[in-house]
Design an enzyme around this catalytic site. Structure first.
Site, PDB file in Angstrom:
ATOM      1  N   ARG A  19       0.863  -1.190   0.000  1.00 53.93           N
ATOM      2  CA  ARG A  19       0.000   0.000   0.000  1.00 53.93           C
ATOM      3  C   ARG A  19       0.899   1.239   0.000  1.00 53.93           C
ATOM      4  O   ARG A  19       1.798   1.328   0.834  1.00 53.93           O
ATOM      5  CB  ARG A  19      -0.919   0.040   1.233  1.00 53.93           C
ATOM      6  CG  ARG A  19      -1.892  -1.122   1.392  1.00 53.93           C
ATOM      7  CD  ARG A  19      -3.046  -1.111   0.396  1.00 53.93           C
ATOM      8  NE  ARG A  19      -3.882   0.059   0.419  1.00 53.93           N
ATOM      9  CZ  ARG A  19      -4.930   0.234   1.232  1.00 53.93           C
ATOM     10  NH1 ARG A  19      -5.241  -0.696   2.122  1.00 53.93           N
ATOM     11  NH2 ARG A  19      -5.664   1.342   1.157  1.00 53.93           N
ATOM     12  N   GLN A  40     -16.514   1.013   4.322  1.00 52.34           N
ATOM     13  CA  GLN A  40     -15.923   0.794   5.646  1.00 52.34           C
ATOM     14  C   GLN A  40     -16.772   1.405   6.749  1.00 52.34           C
ATOM     15  O   GLN A  40     -16.712   0.967   7.892  1.00 52.34           O
ATOM     16  CB  GLN A  40     -14.505   1.382   5.705  1.00 52.34           C
ATOM     17  CG  GLN A  40     -13.513   0.714   4.772  1.00 52.34           C
ATOM     18  CD  GLN A  40     -13.307   1.534   3.519  1.00 52.34           C
ATOM     19  OE1 GLN A  40     -14.246   2.084   2.966  1.00 52.34           O
ATOM     20  NE2 GLN A  40     -12.060   1.617   3.058  1.00 52.34           N
ATOM     21  N   ASP A  65      -4.163   8.980   7.348  1.00 53.94           N
ATOM     22  CA  ASP A  65      -3.219   7.966   6.900  1.00 53.94           C
ATOM     23  C   ASP A  65      -1.801   8.520   6.751  1.00 53.94           C
ATOM     24  O   ASP A  65      -0.845   7.762   6.780  1.00 53.94           O
ATOM     25  CB  ASP A  65      -3.680   7.363   5.577  1.00 53.94           C
ATOM     26  CG  ASP A  65      -4.872   6.444   5.758  1.00 53.94           C
ATOM     27  OD1 ASP A  65      -4.670   5.216   5.824  1.00 53.94           O
ATOM     28  OD2 ASP A  65      -6.008   6.946   5.851  1.00 53.94           O
ATOM     29  N   LYS A 111      -9.073   8.829   3.933  1.00 53.21           N
ATOM     30  CA  LYS A 111     -10.002   8.166   3.020  1.00 53.21           C
ATOM     31  C   LYS A 111     -10.718   9.171   2.128  1.00 53.21           C
ATOM     32  O   LYS A 111     -11.139  10.235   2.581  1.00 53.21           O
ATOM     33  CB  LYS A 111     -11.010   7.344   3.827  1.00 53.21           C
ATOM     34  CG  LYS A 111     -11.993   6.539   3.002  1.00 53.21           C
ATOM     35  CD  LYS A 111     -11.302   5.612   2.012  1.00 53.21           C
ATOM     36  CE  LYS A 111     -10.353   4.646   2.683  1.00 53.21           C
ATOM     37  NZ  LYS A 111      -9.602   3.829   1.698  1.00 53.21           N
TER      38      LYS A 111
END
Length: 340
Positions: free
Chosen positions: A84, A189, A230, A241
């Site tokens: 990622r 999510q 993140d 996100k």
């Protein structure tokens, strides 16, 4: 004080890591055994595990697994790093594991030491989340309606959570709150994972479509927005996100506090601003399907950015395990980390 459950998304036993398969929730609570380095790579890439802190923790255990298999340290490091590209916690944890390995690689009990280091990373994250919850919940007034995005709870961390951890702490301390949960397309999510966690804890909540947030703010329904991150750059810009940027603009327009919760491992002080953050673009099939159900013409093209950039000027405060950075900027962040 209310008593809450201690949800943990991973468990190391029998010399293997077991993780909750987050693709199966909320319909099935399935544990997956990660038996080799390839399993770790696939679990992170396919989002069986997700959430920046949890990805870092799983990456740390994956490095231990790679060394246990006899894979060269640099190869194991690079394979996991490539899974990622955006969440800096993964790189932070892998750098820590690699440096630890290089320091003790000649020791006869290097595997035991590597495992202990991965377990330390997991434990530190859990305690950091509890501290974030403690700092953050004082900012949540009683009788608040809180909007949150994606999943930033126990499932995204070693347990408790970051933004959702603040909500948990507010509920634990007796505050009456209602949570508005963005569904968070395309992986859902919010509706699949955050709602499941809130249901487990008995916290009142509503699932809303991502596009409902602005209307609810205009009606005066939302009092506060709490999200995760993140990667946070030295000037306070952050990647989170996709959809977070839109929420920050809406919150600013409606004069609603916009709080970001993240451990200090989420900061990347090597990057000057959000333009420097690599943004992951995933497969278009994730957009053209809604949890395995086709919802678009096969011939249509789709864009699927997993993250967007929220500028520091839209952020009311960043809440960490070491304290709160109010109205973040370069000067405040460098001072917070003890740098000039």
């Amino acid at each position: 004080m209310r008593k809450l459950k201690d949800i943990r998304p991973l468990e190391f036993r029998e010399d293997f890591l077991f993780v909750i398969n987050q693709l199966k929730l909320p319909h099935e609570l399935q544990w997956v055994k990660l038996s080799n380095l390839e399993d770790y790579e696939k679990a992170i890439k396919d989002m069986v595990v997700r959430g920046a802190p949890l990805i870092g923790i799983v990456g740390a255990y994956g490095f231990y697994q790679g060394i246990k298999e006899g894979i060269p340290a640099q190869e194991a490091y690079q394979r996991l790093k490539n899974t990622r590209p955006t969440a800096v916690n993964l790189f932070w944890a892998l750098d820590r594991m690699l440096n630890f390995y290089l320091k003790y690689k000649e020791d006869s009990d290097i595997l035991r030491k590597l495992l202990k280091e991965a377990q330390r990373i997991e434990l530190e994250d859990y305690h950091a989340n509890r501290m974030i919850g403690g700092y953050g919940e004082v900012l949540i007034p009683d009788n608040s309606n809180i909007l949150t995005h994606c999943n930033t709870g126990a499932l995204a961390t070693a347990g408790w959570g970051t933004a959702l951890g603040i909500i948990r702490s507010a509920w634990e301390n007796g505050k009456d709150i209602t949570v508005y949960v963005d569904e968070t397309r395309p992986y859902l999510q919010g509706s699949r994972l955050t709602a499941w966690e809130l249901l487990e804890e008995g916290i009142p909540h509503y699932i809303i479509t991502d596009s409902s947030a602005g209307f609810l703010m205009s009606k005066g329904v939302i009092n506060v927005v709490v999200v995760g991150a993140d990667r946070i750059t030295v000037n306070g810009d952050l990647a989170n996100k996709i959809g977070t940027y839109s929420l920050s603009v809406l919150a600013k327009y409606h004069n609603i506090p916009f709080y970001v919760a993240a451990p200090t491992s989420t900061f990347d002080l090597s990057l000057e601003n959000g333009k420097d953050i690599p943004i992951e673009e995933r497969k278009e099939e994730e957009v053209k399907n809604c949890h395995c159900c086709p919802v678009a013409p096969k011939e249509s093209k789709a864009l699927n950015y997993s993250f967007d950039i929220t500028p520091a000027e839209n952020i009311t405060a960043i809440i960490t395990e070491k304290g709160i950075i109010d109205r973040p900027n370069r000067e405040k962040i460098l001072k917070f980390f003890g740098r000039k």
